[in-house]
Design an enzyme around this catalytic site. Structure first.
Site, mmCIF file in Angstrom:
data_model
loop_
_atom_site.group_PDB
_atom_site.id
_atom_site.type_symbol
_atom_site.label_atom_id
_atom_site.label_comp_id
_atom_site.label_asym_id
_atom_site.label_seq_id
_atom_site.Cartn_x
_atom_site.Cartn_y
_atom_site.Cartn_z
ATOM 1 N N ASP A 137 0.855 -1.180 0.000
ATOM 2 C CA ASP A 137 0.000 0.000 0.000
ATOM 3 C C ASP A 137 0.894 1.233 0.000
ATOM 4 O OD1 ASP A 137 -2.418 1.380 0.075
ATOM 5 O OD2 ASP A 137 -2.457 1.440 2.262
ATOM 6 N N HIS A 144 -3.476 13.973 0.550
ATOM 7 C CA HIS A 144 -3.758 13.098 1.687
ATOM 8 C C HIS A 144 -2.612 13.132 2.699
ATOM 9 C CE1 HIS A 144 -4.998 9.665 4.073
ATOM 10 N NE2 HIS A 144 -3.864 9.048 3.811
ATOM 11 N N ASP A 244 -9.319 0.488 1.244
ATOM 12 C CA ASP A 244 -8.401 0.098 2.308
ATOM 13 C C ASP A 244 -9.032 0.457 3.660
ATOM 14 O OD1 ASP A 244 -6.129 -0.584 3.738
ATOM 15 O OD2 ASP A 244 -5.121 1.329 3.348
#
Lengths: 428, 428
Positions: A137, A144, A244
C-alpha cells in the site's frame, strides 16, 4: 486489426449509454454461477462473456495461447492467465473485441455458442479477481499525506522530509483482501485515547474507508533484478478500485515505529473487474509537477497518470445513498510506474498477481477527500448524510461504495464498483 | 506408543554426539537431488529420510493421512503436508520415530527400502521449506527495542509507550524469503545521511543481519475469526532460524511514518529444517515477567517461551569464522502465542504457511546482541573479527551464519543453520 480502444467501435450487444463496460473496455474478472464453476470472464454491457466457453467453441484456437489453454480460463483467479504474458492478454482482448463487433457474425449467429458464452451479470457471483501474492500500500497522494501531517503532526511541516523523494509505502496483509460485496466486520482491537491512563481492547470506534486504486502486476522479476522506470508499465496488467478499510484508533496506537498493522489487516476490498492498462491508454494525463525532481531512477518522461474519476458513497442501513467524495486518480503525485520501479529498486522480486494500492486519493477541495478521517477532519466536522444523520466515522450497517470511470471525447469506460457493508464487531 | 521426545530413545543410525538431528528431533524439510525431484524429508543424523520413498514402501499406509498421500510428500514446499493438520504431522513424526528406533528392523532390514529412503545430507540440495503465504516480523525482544530506542530516539524513554502493551509487528515481504545458502546481494537504495542536503541512490553502506527465530502457521483461520490465547500454539507447526537482513541506511530514511520497506525486502533467509513445536516441548521456559500485565486477550498461563541457544558467526571471504553473538530465544518478552493471538485479534485470517518472525533477539550483555547495529553500537564501537579486521556493518564477501539448539538433561536437538554470503551490489 482494429484498435480495440477505437471510440467508433460498437457491439451487436445493446449497451446502455453511460455503461461502464462498452466494447472499448473489456475488463477481466472471475465469476461463478450455480451451474458453472469458476470461470474467467470479460464484462460487456450487462453481460459477462465466459472465456472458457469462448475457448471451447474454438474462437481462441489460432491465438497460440500455449498448452494451458483452455484450462487457464476455468480457474479461481486470473493469476495463471496473467502469467501467460502481455501478448496473450492483448491477443485475447483483441479477439474478444472482434467477436463482439457489430459487423462480426461469428459468435452472434451461433445459437448454442451464444447461450454458452454470454451470461447476465445479474446471474453471476463475482470472485476475487486475483490471488494477491504480495500486497503493498503506497501513500502517494500529496493532498492526503499533507492532511494527515496537519492533523497528527505539525501543520507547519505537514509533509515529512522523505515524502517528496520516495513513493512511501508499506507491505500490507494479502490474506484479508476480499472481493466487492463481502461485508466487513468491525474489528476489535487495542487502542488508547490520548487522555486514557491505559489501553483497552474492544470494537474500533473510528472505522474508516480509504479511496484507492490498485494495480495488478502482470510480469514478475527475479530476486536481484530491478525495473528501469521506462519499462515499469510493461509489468502492469490492470487496475482495480480498492477500499483500504482502516481502524484509526487501532492504527494510531500501534503504528509507531513499524507502521500500520492490525488497523488495516482486518479486510481490504477490491472491485471484481480488472481494467487493463491497455484499455486506459486513451486516458493518460500528466501528473503533478514533482519538485524537487526525483532521483534519476524515479525520473519519468511522458504521461504516466490516468484520468479516472472516482466517487465514494455512504448508504446507512435502509437509508438513501449519499455521495460524500469526488476525487481523481490523475491527481497522484507518484505514478504507478514510479511505485513499481521503487519497489523493485532494491532487487525485491515482483510476482504475477502482486497488488499495489495507491494510498488514499484526496483532492485539494473539502468534497474531494478520500477518507472519513479527512472528510470529517478527525471528527471535528461531522459529515452530513442525505438521511439527516451525521458521521464522524462509519457506523454499523453503513455501506460504502466506490465507483470509478474515465470519460473523454464521447468515450466512457468504467471500473464498476467496490462495495461493502459494515457489520457489528464480534462479541468480546 | 513411545514418546518421540523420550531422551532414552536411540536410533540404529549412528548419530554423532552433539548432532542437531538425533531421533528426538525429526524436523521436516524439502530437498532435491540430481535424481529425485523435490521431496519432503526428515533430518536424522547426517541423513535425510525421504518421506515420499517411505510412503511408497507402505510404511504410512495405516496412518489415515488422506487422499493426498503420498503425493503430498513430493511437493516443492511443506504447505500441503502441513495443511493435513496436526494429527497428520504427529502421526508421521511418531511413525518416523518408530522406524528409526534401534530395536525396529522394519526399514533397517530391507535393503532396497534403505537405499531409497535414506540420502546423505551432503548429497541433497535443501529448498525453502514453506511457501510463505504472509510474512509478519515482530519486534518482541525488550533488549533490542530498548537498544534501538536509546540509539535513535530518547535514552530516557527508550521504549515507546505502546511497546509493553502490544507485540509490535509489521507485514514484511513474503516473495523475497529464501532458503539458507542463498547468497544475498547488497541492495541499492535511496538514503540520506542526517547532514546531507539531499538523498542519493546507491549501494547500502549499512548492511546488517538480524538474529531471529520464525514460526510457521500450521492451522489457518477464517476472516473474522480470532484465536484465544490458550489455543494459539495449536496453530503453530514449527520453528526455523531466520536472518532478517536489513539495510539500516535505507530503512532509516524510509521508515517514517509507515514502517520498514525496502530496507528489508531485498531478502530474508530461513533455515531449511522446521523443528516442530512438538519436538521443542521439553524445552519450555518462562518468559520475562510482563509488567504491566497484558490485557486479557494476551494474558497467558504456564510457560510459552522456549530455551533455544542462538549464535551468530561472521566469516570474511577466505578468512576464519568469528562467533559475534550468543543469545537465547527464551528471552523474548512477547511469546509466539501472544504474537499469533494478537495478529488474529482483529479477525485477520491466518493461512497455513504464514511465517511469523520474532524480531531481533538481543540479550542484556554486549556479547548477546542480535544485530551489527547493536554489536557495533551504530558504528561507534567497531566489532573485532578473528582475522584482525573490524566491522561496523557487513562487507561484501562476509558470510553470516546463525545456529540454534536446545540442550537439557543430556538431550540436545538443533536447528542446523541459516547462512548466506553478501554479494556486491549490482551496478547502478
Amino acid at each position: 486489426m482494429a484498435n480495440p480502444n477505437d471510440p467508433a467501435l460498437h457491439s451487436w450487444i445493446d449497451i446502455a449509454p453511460g455503461s461502464d463496460f462498452p466494447i472499448q473496455n473489456l475488463p477481466f474478472g472471475v465469476f461463478e454461477t450455480a451451474e458453472r464453476g469458476p470461470r474467467l470472464g470479460v464484462a460487456i454491457g450487462e453481460y459477462v462473456l465466459d472465456l472458457y466457453a469462448v475457448a471451447q467453441f474454438g474462437f481462441f484456437d489460432d491465438l497460440e495461447l500455449g498448452a494451458k489453454m483452455p484450462k487457464v480460463f476455468r480457474r479461481r483467479s486470473l493469476n495463471q492467465f496473467i502469467a501467460l504474458g502481455r501478448p496473450a492478454w492483448r491477443a485475447v482482448r483483441q479477439r474478444v473485441s472482434e467477436l463482439l463487433r457489430h459487423d462480426n457474425p461469428a459468435l452472434r449467429n451461433q445459437e448454442e455458442a451464444m447461450r454458452e458464452c454470454l451470461v447476465r451479470q445479474s446471474e453471476v457471483r463475482m470472485l476475487r479477481p486475483v490471488k494477491p501474492q504480495n500486497y503493498t500500500d503506497f501513500y502517494s497522494s500529496i493532498e492526503h499525506a499533507t492532511n494527515v501531517g496537519i492533523m497528527f503532526r505539525d501543520p507547519a511541516n505537514a509533509l515529512l522530509p522523505n515524502w517528496r523523494h520516495i513513493p512511501i509505502g508499506y507491505h500490507g496483509r494479502a490474506s484479508s483482501i476480499v472481493v466487492s460485496g463481502t461485508d466487513i466486520r468491525r474489528p476489535n482491537g487495542q487502542r488508547k485515547a490520548p487522555d486514557a491512563a491505559a489501553p483497552s481492547f474492544g470494537p474500533s470506534q473510528q472505522l474508516d474507508f480509504e479511496l484507492e486504486v490498485g494495480f495488478i502486476v502482470g510480469k514478475g522479476t527475479h530476486l536481484g533484478e530491478t525495473v528501469p522506470i521506462q519499462y515499469a508499465e510493461e509489468h502492469i496488467f490492470g487496475l482495480v478500485l480498492f477500499n483500504d478499510w482502516s481502524a484509526r484508533d487501532i492504527q494510531s496506537w500501534e503504528y509507531v515505529p513499524l507502521g500500520p498493522f492490525l488497523g488495516k489487516s482486518f479486510g481490504s476490498s477490491v472491485s471484481p473487474w480488472v481494467v487493463t492498462l491497455d484499455a486506459l491508454e486513451p486516458f493518460r494525463v500528466a501528473g503533478p509537477v514533482q519538485e524537487p525532481e526525483p532521483l534519476l531512477y524515479l525520473r519519468q518522461l511522458d504521461n504516466h497518470n490516468f484520468d479516472v474519476h472516482l466517487e465514494v458513497a455512504i448508504q446507512p442501513e435502509g437509508g438513501p445513498e449519499t455521495t460524500v467524495s469526488r476525487s481523481n486518480f490523475g491527481l497522484m503525485y507518484w505514478s504507478m510506474a514510479q511505485q513499481l520501479t521503487h519497489q523493485a529498486s532494491n532487487g525485491c522480486n515482483l510476482q504475477v498477481g502482486d497488488l499495489y494500492a495507491s494510498g488514499t486519493i484526496s483532492g485539494a477541495t473539502p468534497d474531494s477527500l478520500g477518507s472519513m478521517l479527512e472528510l470529517a477532519w478527525r471528527g471535528t466536522r461531522p459529515l452530513p448524510l442525505a438521511d439527516g444523520s451525521e458521521r464522524k466515522f462509519l457506523l454499523d450497517g453503513d455501506r460504502v461504495t466506490m465507483r470509478g470511470y474515465c470519460e473523454k471525447d464521447g468515450l466512457r469506460i468504467g471500473f464498476g464498483e467496490v462495495t461493502g457493508k459494515v457489520l457489528p464487531a464480534p462479541a468480546g
